[in-house]
Design a protein around this motif. Structure first.
Motif, PDB file in Angstrom:
ATOM      1  N   ALA A 187      -3.959  62.215  53.224  1.00  0.00           N
ATOM      2  CA  ALA A 187      -3.570  60.891  52.757  1.00  0.00           C
ATOM      3  C   ALA A 187      -2.213  60.517  53.346  1.00  0.00           C
ATOM      4  N   ASP A 188      -1.942  59.221  53.412  1.00  0.00           N
ATOM      5  CA  ASP A 188      -0.655  58.762  53.936  1.00  0.00           C
ATOM      6  C   ASP A 188       0.517  59.417  53.225  1.00  0.00           C
ATOM      7  N   SER A 189       0.375  59.635  51.926  1.00  0.00           N
ATOM      8  CA  SER A 189       1.496  60.170  51.152  1.00  0.00           C
ATOM      9  C   SER A 189       1.773  61.645  51.454  1.00  0.00           C
ATOM     10  N   SER A 190       0.843  62.315  52.108  1.00  0.00           N
ATOM     11  CA  SER A 190       1.052  63.750  52.360  1.00  0.00           C
ATOM     12  C   SER A 190       0.903  64.141  53.824  1.00  0.00           C
ATOM     13  N   THR A 191       0.694  63.182  54.701  1.00  0.00           N
ATOM     14  CA  THR A 191       0.529  63.466  56.124  1.00  0.00           C
ATOM     15  C   THR A 191       1.760  62.995  56.874  1.00  0.00           C
TER      16      THR A 191
END
Length: 121
Positions: free
Chosen positions: A2-6
């Motif tokens: 996800a954007d929040s973890s990549t």
């Protein structure tokens, strides 16, 4: 992922691996990549051509249309990441530096709710 973890670095590595596995780096000159980026951006724009602003906001209501837009957005980002890889540009630094320039060019107190550049003395 996800954007929040990549991280951007992870995305760059995905693109780098894909290109290297196909021996495409020989074709990935900044000229070719920038042209491909522009072409993909135009393909993204086609999905919004001839519709009004309100309709463009409703694209997410149509799953098939949204999937097409999503693919074009991914193509745009892949080419941007490939250019960053080729030119060894740190995108995080580039964005931070550009936002500092943008903040000076478009001060919030003069730009809030406006699309045109503020009139400065």
């Amino acid at each position: 992922m996800a954007d929040s973890s990549t991280t951007i670095a992870e995305l760059r590595e995905i693109v780098r691996r894909f290109v290297d596995e196909r021996d495409w780096r020989q074709f990935h000159t900044p000229k070719n990549l920038s042209m491909s980026l522009a072409i993909e951006a135009a393909e993204l724009m086609e999905h919004f051509q001839w519709i009004d602003a309100a309709e463009s906001r409703r694209v997410s209501d149509d799953a098939a249309k949204l999937a097409e837009v999503r693919d074009e957005m991914a193509d745009v980002l892949c080419y941007l990441l490939a250019i960053a890889n080729e030119l060894e540009i740190d995108l995080s630094d580039a964005i931070r530096d550009k936002m500092v320039k943008n903040a000076a060019k478009y001060p919030a107190e003069l730009s809030r709710g406006r699309y045109d550049p503020p009139k400065t003395k």
